[in-house]
Design a protein around this motif. Sequence first.
Motif, PDB file in Angstrom:
ATOM      1  N   LEU A 135      43.375  44.593  58.355  1.00 26.70           N
ATOM      2  CA  LEU A 135      44.624  44.850  57.647  1.00 26.70           C
ATOM      3  C   LEU A 135      45.388  46.011  58.292  1.00 26.70           C
ATOM      4  O   LEU A 135      46.617  45.980  58.421  1.00 26.70           O
ATOM      5  N   VAL A 148      52.422  50.447  51.111  1.00 25.08           N
ATOM      6  CA  VAL A 148      51.198  50.497  50.306  1.00 25.08           C
ATOM      7  C   VAL A 148      50.045  50.859  51.239  1.00 25.08           C
ATOM      8  O   VAL A 148      49.850  50.220  52.266  1.00 25.08           O
ATOM      9  N   GLU A 149      49.322  51.868  50.866  1.00 25.84           N
ATOM     10  CA  GLU A 149      48.240  52.358  51.714  1.00 25.84           C
ATOM     11  C   GLU A 149      47.224  51.259  52.032  1.00 25.84           C
ATOM     12  O   GLU A 149      46.870  50.454  51.165  1.00 25.84           O
ATOM     13  N   LEU A 152      43.993  51.151  49.916  1.00 22.59           N
ATOM     14  CA  LEU A 152      44.297  50.693  48.553  1.00 22.59           C
ATOM     15  C   LEU A 152      44.572  49.198  48.532  1.00 22.59           C
ATOM     16  O   LEU A 152      44.052  48.461  47.689  1.00 22.59           O
ATOM     17  N   ALA A 153      45.380  48.730  49.488  1.00 20.95           N
ATOM     18  CA  ALA A 153      45.717  47.307  49.541  1.00 20.95           C
ATOM     19  C   ALA A 153      44.470  46.463  49.766  1.00 20.95           C
ATOM     20  O   ALA A 153      44.289  45.412  49.142  1.00 20.95           O
ATOM     21  N   ARG A 155      41.393  47.114  48.932  1.00 18.06           N
ATOM     22  CA  ARG A 155      40.597  47.057  47.714  1.00 18.06           C
ATOM     23  C   ARG A 155      41.188  46.090  46.705  1.00 18.06           C
ATOM     24  O   ARG A 155      40.458  45.331  46.045  1.00 18.06           O
ATOM     25  N   LEU A 156      42.505  46.093  46.567  1.00 19.88           N
ATOM     26  CA  LEU A 156      43.146  45.204  45.592  1.00 19.88           C
ATOM     27  C   LEU A 156      43.017  43.741  46.007  1.00 19.88           C
ATOM     28  O   LEU A 156      42.771  42.865  45.182  1.00 19.88           O
ATOM     29  N   VAL A 157      43.174  43.487  47.315  1.00 20.68           N
ATOM     30  CA  VAL A 157      43.039  42.109  47.800  1.00 20.68           C
ATOM     31  C   VAL A 157      41.597  41.620  47.617  1.00 20.68           C
ATOM     32  O   VAL A 157      41.361  40.504  47.153  1.00 20.68           O
ATOM     33  N   GLY A 159      39.597  42.674  45.378  1.00 22.98           N
ATOM     34  CA  GLY A 159      39.441  42.489  43.944  1.00 22.98           C
ATOM     35  C   GLY A 159      39.919  41.127  43.505  1.00 22.98           C
ATOM     36  O   GLY A 159      39.248  40.453  42.718  1.00 22.98           O
TER      37      GLY A 159
END
Lengths: 196, 196
Positions: A135, A148-149, A152-153, A155-157, A159
């Motif tokens: 990424l 978006v850091e 962080l991105a 981890r959200l993806v 998730g």
Amino acid sequence: MTTAKRDTYTPESLLSVAVQVFNERGYDGTSMEHLSRAAGISKSSIYHHVAGKEELLRRAVSRALDGLFGILDEEHARVGRAVERLEYVVRRMVEVLTAELPYVTLLLRVRGNTATERWALERRREFDHRVAELLKAAAADGDVRGDVEVRLATRLVFGMINSIVEWYRPDGRGMGEREVADAVVQLVFSGLHRSR
Amino acid sequence: MTTAKRDTYTPESLLSVAVQVFNERGYDGTSMEHLSRAAGISKSSIYHHVAGKEELLRRAVSRALDGLFGILDEEHARVGRAVERLEYVVRRMVEVLTAELPYVTLLLRVRGNTATERWALERRREFDHRVAELLKAAAADGDVRGDVEVRLATRLVFGMINSIVEWYRPDGRGMGEREVADAVVQLVFSGLHRSR
DNA sequence: AGAGTAACCGAACGATCGGTCGGGACAAGG
DNA sequence: CCTTGTCCCGACCGATCGTTCGGTTACTCT
């Protein structure tokens, strides 16, 4: 012939039963008594096939991790533009998740109480890190939003993708693996808003 | 005065200790012995404050559910265009998740072994359904893409939001609650690709 | 000072935990 | 026939489970 008929348990066939029970009751919430009832053999007979409860867990998470790390070795994950490799990995993750559903489910619920569980968590982190680098490369190419850091991105993806194990059930014709993969790729890269 | 000094445990202060241990070891993986050690009082003393292990779980998930359902009662979640109400709910979910982190974490890991756990799962499903209706209304308004099924999209968005409990830690100045909420809203509605 | 009570403790409860043990049923190979 | 090895069993092990109980502090109120 060398392979006789198999109407008895092998370590593998016993594993598939155990993993199913683990996912229903949770690993800690599952006793050997529960396993013996689900397998239809006595508690002590289980120890004829496997060394114990923790070996069943180790075999299960190993299988899940092998599937995930295998993605990174595939050609489309190694060559090409970073954003396209990323999309390929995301799609393949969905496929592995659904194909090895019970094993990946167990992997994602490990908490770290034993040495086996901590090893599983460590390998998971390593896989996450490898995808995060992908990424990051895509962001450096300018193919992915920079506001978006990356950490962080990622981890959200993850998730979103990992949450598939909470509801996806392959049996009834409720939803196809391909449909799920398409939806994930759409949402991850383009979001909920009407396509541009 | 009516409220004396509190250097001793109350059901609430004991709960905050218990929930922390539950999240580290898992509910089933936590014994009353573990709790007593973490709380610094004997195992039997715990029963002076609460009825038992399951009551601690019930109090914890109740607090999490109250926080989540409270969102739906707020004005911005009830009036206005569906897509804007949806964005408001998504943002508030992140805020509640981070504010009540340990309690929501426990709620999201419940498996359904006891009556208390099954009740928690049922209420969770009810909340999910309420948000799904919001997404459905936004799709009917044409404000949200129609090529991904509503039920599927809801589950994936919930997956992304709920995964926050797996890594968000409020203490060290690693990441602000506002920053996480902004990132989630960006990804959910616009995805990873460069903004249009 | 004395009574009442909130907070706590050690010891023990029956139940269940993961795991061990000696042996029985049965098929294959000589 | 007898041996060998696989597969399985009931009975049992010490340890730990969530919970209970009788009793001891220590503080509050009168």
